[in-house]
Scaffold this active site. Sequence first.
Site, mmCIF file in Angstrom:
data_model
loop_
_atom_site.group_PDB
_atom_site.id
_atom_site.type_symbol
_atom_site.label_atom_id
_atom_site.label_comp_id
_atom_site.label_asym_id
_atom_site.label_seq_id
_atom_site.Cartn_x
_atom_site.Cartn_y
_atom_site.Cartn_z
ATOM 1 N N SER A 596 -19.216 44.915 10.900
ATOM 2 C CA SER A 596 -18.099 44.039 11.216
ATOM 3 C C SER A 596 -18.439 43.184 12.420
ATOM 4 C CB SER A 596 -16.855 44.879 11.537
ATOM 5 O OG SER A 596 -15.841 44.056 12.086
ATOM 6 N N TYR A 609 -12.581 51.828 15.466
ATOM 7 C CA TYR A 609 -13.218 50.973 14.464
ATOM 8 C C TYR A 609 -14.390 50.200 15.079
ATOM 9 C CZ TYR A 609 -13.645 47.464 10.755
ATOM 10 O OH TYR A 609 -14.115 46.653 9.748
#
Length: 728
Positions: A596, A609
């Site tokens: 990401s 995350y």
Amino acid sequence: MKPQPFKRVNYLWDDETADQLDAVERLRYRSNILGSDQRITNTGGGNTSSKIKMTDPLTGEEVDVLWVKGSGGDLRTSTKTNFASLYMDKFLSLENVYNKAEVKGVKTEIEDSMVDMYRHTTFNLNPAASSIDTPLHGLIPFRHVDHMHPISAIAIAASKDQERLTQEVFEGEVGWVPWQRPGFDLGLVMCNALRANPNLKGLVMGQHGLINWADDDKACYELTLSLIEKAAKYIEKHDKGEETFGGQKYQSLNEDERNELLIQLLPKLRGMVSQKNRFIGTVHVTESVLQFINSMDAPRLAEIGTSCPDHFLRTKIKPLYVDWNPQKDSVESLLEKLEAGLVKYRSDYASYYEACKYPNSPAMRDPNPTVILIPGLGLIAWGKNKSESRVTAEFYSLAIEVMRSSEAVSEYQGLPRQEAFDIEYWLLEEAKLKRMPPEKEFARNIVVVIGAGSGIGKATAHRVAAEGAHVVCADLSMEAARETADELLKIYGMGIGVAGTGISGCGSAIALAVDITKRESIKAMFDDVVLAYGGVDNVIITAGVFVPPDKQGYIPDDKWDLTYAVNVTGPYLVADEAKKVWQAQGLRTSLVITTSANAAVAKQGSFAYDTSKAAANHLIRELAIELSPLVRVNGLAPATVVEGSSMFPRDRVISSLTKYNIPFDESESTEVLRNKLAVFYAQRTLTKSPITLADQAEMAYLLSSNKFSKTTGQIISVDGGLHEAFLR
Ligand SMILES: [Zn+2]
């Protein structure tokens, strides 16, 4: 349907169905029901025809038109588009063209050039290409002709005393012509046989099959069945029972033992046969296949090879039989025997090529076997794709039935080597191969997409499938995985070929459930992939989890653990399990892990995350070193793909829209709300355009493909351009 005397073939003619159809559709119907029984003909094998009176679009007059199954396609699944249509008078006039040639006969230049002449006789602009078998139908002066490859008839045609057997079985009703490569001359030979004996209803074609005719289509169908029934009955009477194939030498492994061995063996074997071209495997295990492979006579009969040219083109001149005792010998000794067997096989193949080639023959093709026979275990077939490897397995299992039958009534003999070569390296066949479009980027590849049930994973599964990949759609949700696999099968079809045991009978896409936080689940998934296709090439992981913190910004410990288990440990475990298969195969491939843009940007609210994705970025670098030089490992770093993303459920979208003061209405659909958010996010990027699933799938595909063959250990962002996420 009337009660019928057939026990060894399926009688499927239904007057009610047939009588509603026009003449061409009746031919299609007859073809489909003939093709649906493997005992009558093999997949893609045989052809049918009807001579039909039709109105000529040029003159308005009634003319005779030959409708005949064209080149390619399969009788079982044929539609009207698979049939060529030729003006009968123009077709018959070609005999003059043929006769004018100075040198004529089988395998002459004029014979090969006749195939192109058929196009001049096309009725009503029908684009279907005529096959080399066209004259077999056109020259026979009956309205309907069936040419089949029935096991029982090929068995007689492939026996040492085939002419005598033909006479004995059919009592003069059917004649015999010796083996001859199909073409115009064979049509003339058949006509002469019929002229010499006008009572003939058909002919056994040496080493090849059966052809028969009638002036009524239903009568022709019933004749085909009755001739096959008669031959099968005769063979049955002579069945050798336990003494078949000289009796049993080895015993079969049970299903669990077999699968365990296959899981170990297949990736190694795939690597061995794929040094030149990658192959996709099909495992085919039936009682009949095992009875053959375990028998005393298997080594002798395997060496003779298949007979019917149709079978032979896929199975090659012979299979590789490995003499291995499944009860006593070790896996290591099996691998050694396979290695040595392959060396011998390739050298035999090269000698066959050298001995049979002509100055203008095409270059030698891949010398690896397409069929491998292992006692106790079964038949393993290899092809350029799943459909072809299933067909190959089907054809060899049919050849086994031919050998069983032939050895029951006589002695089995194969096609002479030179004749086999003249089919395999036929210039017409070569021209057909050259006309085929070039193979796609992921042809011959098995691509595992983990997370294929939704979002980027689903888009990636579609993207790689469009490049010819065999796609394993893996997801935590079996239901979601199946939905994607079904979508792919709907687009690309199951292909042809009726073979494959258990999961190996699959098509070019399968669905598997996997929990990447559990090593056993990952192992079980790869085991299934190996059984289904024979190995694993590219792996693309798009599965990930985002756990939002609660209102106070707090992430409970178990959610922290889950985030790391899915986003970091998961890809590591997948790589570690895939490594075993990859190393066994020894083929170059790639792994793509989705991380990401968040991995590079420190910010509030996505603690677990972001740090997990930063760890995944480094995992990619370490894996690139660990798995080199066999596997390239790269990362795809998306940012805020909102479209269709399971990471953006409705409540998350609404909370973001509220956070950024973007006007919306509760009644709007989730996708509309997602789009609003996507447009907003786009404004924060350098390219100012919403980022789509297709953008991500394209990069996942490119990184996996050979287009990026010199890139490993890298993370490529597809984030629209976020300067704060630039990697340094
Ligand atoms: Zn044929």
